[in-house]
Design a protein around this motif. Structure first.
Motif, PDB file in Angstrom:
ATOM      1  N   ALA A 126      -1.159  -3.324  -5.531  1.00 37.62           N
ATOM      2  CA  ALA A 126      -1.842  -4.603  -5.733  1.00 37.62           C
ATOM      3  C   ALA A 126      -1.520  -5.185  -7.107  1.00 37.62           C
ATOM      4  O   ALA A 126      -1.292  -6.399  -7.248  1.00 37.62           O
ATOM      5  N   ILE A 127      -1.484  -4.339  -8.133  1.00 36.31           N
ATOM      6  CA  ILE A 127      -1.152  -4.804  -9.490  1.00 36.31           C
ATOM      7  C   ILE A 127       0.291  -5.287  -9.539  1.00 36.31           C
ATOM      8  O   ILE A 127       0.595  -6.356 -10.098  1.00 36.31           O
ATOM      9  N   ALA A 128       1.207  -4.514  -8.960  1.00 30.28           N
ATOM     10  CA  ALA A 128       2.627  -4.880  -8.975  1.00 30.28           C
ATOM     11  C   ALA A 128       2.884  -6.199  -8.262  1.00 30.28           C
ATOM     12  O   ALA A 128       3.789  -6.958  -8.631  1.00 30.28           O
ATOM     13  N   ALA A 129       2.074  -6.492  -7.245  1.00 26.82           N
ATOM     14  CA  ALA A 129       2.246  -7.732  -6.481  1.00 26.82           C
ATOM     15  C   ALA A 129       1.653  -8.937  -7.202  1.00 26.82           C
ATOM     16  O   ALA A 129       1.835 -10.079  -6.753  1.00 26.82           O
ATOM     17  N   GLY A 130       0.946  -8.706  -8.307  1.00 30.03           N
ATOM     18  CA  GLY A 130       0.331  -9.806  -9.041  1.00 30.03           C
ATOM     19  C   GLY A 130      -0.928 -10.338  -8.396  1.00 30.03           C
ATOM     20  O   GLY A 130      -1.325 -11.485  -8.636  1.00 30.03           O
ATOM     21  N   ASP A 131      -1.593  -9.523  -7.588  1.00 30.15           N
ATOM     22  CA  ASP A 131      -2.817  -9.963  -6.911  1.00 30.15           C
ATOM     23  C   ASP A 131      -3.939 -10.203  -7.912  1.00 30.15           C
ATOM     24  O   ASP A 131      -4.019  -9.527  -8.954  1.00 30.15           O
TER      25      ASP A 131
END
Length: 317
Positions: A126-131
Motif C-alpha cells: 500500500a505504501i509503495a503504491a502511494g495509497d
C-alpha cells in the motif's frame, strides 16, 4: 437466547483473539469463545487463552498433509460444540474440504482494504503504491485466498514517512476495534428473530399451496383452505425462546423427541397437549435441512389428500 460458540484459530500472539474474547464478556454479546486452536504449540496466544479459562488445542502441522491437519482441527471444533470459526492471524491455507464444511460460518480479518492487496506484505504494498489509506477488512472465508464477501472495513491513514511496521501498528489497533464489532453484528443478525423468520418463511412457503397468516400475533403457515402446519414463535411466553412449532404424530412421538434431545425440542404451551413440538432456532447451530424436513412432514399432516397424493407421486420421481 443461547450464544453462538466460536472457535478461534491462531498461529501467534493472538491479539485479535484476545479482542474477540474480551468483547464476548460484554453484556448482550451473542457469542462466546469455546475453543482457541493453533498450528504451533508455542503460539503465545494459547497461554493467554488458557489463563482466561478458555479451552485450547495445539498441534504442529509439520509432517501432516493439509487436509489431514485440517481434519484434526475440524474434529476439535465440533467436539467443543463450535458453531462458527474466526481466523485470527492463522497463517495456514485451508483445505477445500474444511472451507466447505464451515462455509457461511467462518470469518477472517485481513490487513488491507480488500479487494486490494490480498495475501502477504499488505502494508508495504500500500505504501509503495502511494495509497492515502491502508486498513483492514473482515470477510467470509471462501476457497479463494482473501476473496470472500466483505462484511466490514476500517480505513487507516498512511502518514508521511510511514514504514510497513508503523502502519501495521496502527492498523492492528483498527483490527481490534473492527473484528469484535463485526463478529457481534454478523452473528446477531444471522441469529436474530427477523433472520430466522425469513429462513422459516422461505421453506414453509415453498410447499404446495402454503400461505402465511398471523394467528394471535404469531406468524403461522397453513395450507390454502386447510389447517395450520407451522408457527414461528419468538419469546411468545416470556421464555426468550425462538422456535418453529410443527405437528408430530402425537404426544408419544413428542415425548420421544424431547427425551432424545431436550436442548433442541420442547413441548410448547397450548399446542403441546395436541402433540405439536417446538424446534429451537436460537442455539446458533440450526440445521435448516432438518427444519425443512419437519416443515414438509407437518405440511403433509395438514394438507388435504388431493395435495398429498400429488406430492406422493412427485416424490416417486
Amino acid at each position: 437466547m443461547a450464544r453462538a460458540r466460536v472457535g478461534v484459530l491462531i498461529s501467534g500472539r493472538g491479539s485479535n483473539m484476545a479482542a474477540l474474547l474480551y468483547a464476548s464478556r460484554l453484556e448482550g454479546c451473542p457469542y462466546e469463545i469455546a475453543l482457541v486452536a493453533a498450528n504451533d504449540p508455542q503460539a503465545p496466544g494459547l497461554a493467554l487463552a488458557a489463563a482466561e479459562g478458555v479451552t485450547t488445542f495445539a498441534r504442529c502441522h509439520k509432517g501432516l498433509k493439509r487436509a489431514d491437519f485440517d481434519g484434526l482441527i475440524d474434529a476439535e471444533l465440533r467436539r467443543h460444540g463450535c458453531t462458527h470459526v474466526a481466523l485470527a492471524g492463522y497463517m495456514r491455507l485451508l483445505s477445500p474440504g474444511f472451507v466447505d464444511r464451515w462455509a457461511g460460518r467462518m470469518v477472517n480479518i485481513h490487513p488491507s482494504l480488500l479487494p486490494a492487496y490480498k495475501g502477504l506484505d499488505t502494508h508495504a504494498r500500500a505504501i509503495a503504491a502511494g495509497d492515502g489509506h491502508g486498513g483492514c477488512s473482515v470477510h467470509l472465508v471462501t476457497a479463494e485466498l482473501d476473496d470472500g464477501p466483505v462484511l466490514a472495513q476500517c480505513p487507516v491513514a498512511i502518514l508521511p514517512g510511514d514504514t510497513a511496521e508503523t502502519l501495521a501498528a496502527r492498523v492492528l489497533i483498527a483490527e481490534h476495534q473492527l473484528y469484535p464489532r463485526t463478529l457481534w453484528e454478523w452473528i446477531a443478525g444471522a441469529n436474530g428473530p427477523e433472520a430466522l423468520l425469513t429462513e422459516v418463511r422461505a421453506r414453509a412457503l415453498a410447499l404446495p399451496e402454503a400461505r402465511e397468516k398471523l394467528s394471535h400475533g404469531t406468524p403461522g403457515f397453513h395450507v390454502e383452505g386447510g389447517k395450520f402446519f407451522a408457527y414461528f414463535s419468538h419469546d411468545r411466553h416470556g421464555d426468550a425462546i425462538t422456535s418453529v412449532l410443527v405437528r408430530t404424530s402425537g404426544v408419544e412421538e413428542q415425548a420421544s423427541l424431547i427425551e432424545r434431545d431436550a436442548n433442541l425440542y420442547y413441548r410448547p404451551p397450548y399446542l403441546g397437549p395436541s402433540g405439536w413440538i417446538g424446534i429451537r432456532l436460537d442455539r446458533g447451530d440450526t440445521d435448516w435441512e432438518h427444519v425443512g424436513d419437519w416443515l414438509a412432514r407437518s405440511w403433509r399432516m395438514a394438507a388435504p389428500k388431493r395435495l398429498t397424493r400429488l406430492r406422493d407421486i412427485a416424490d416417486r420421481f
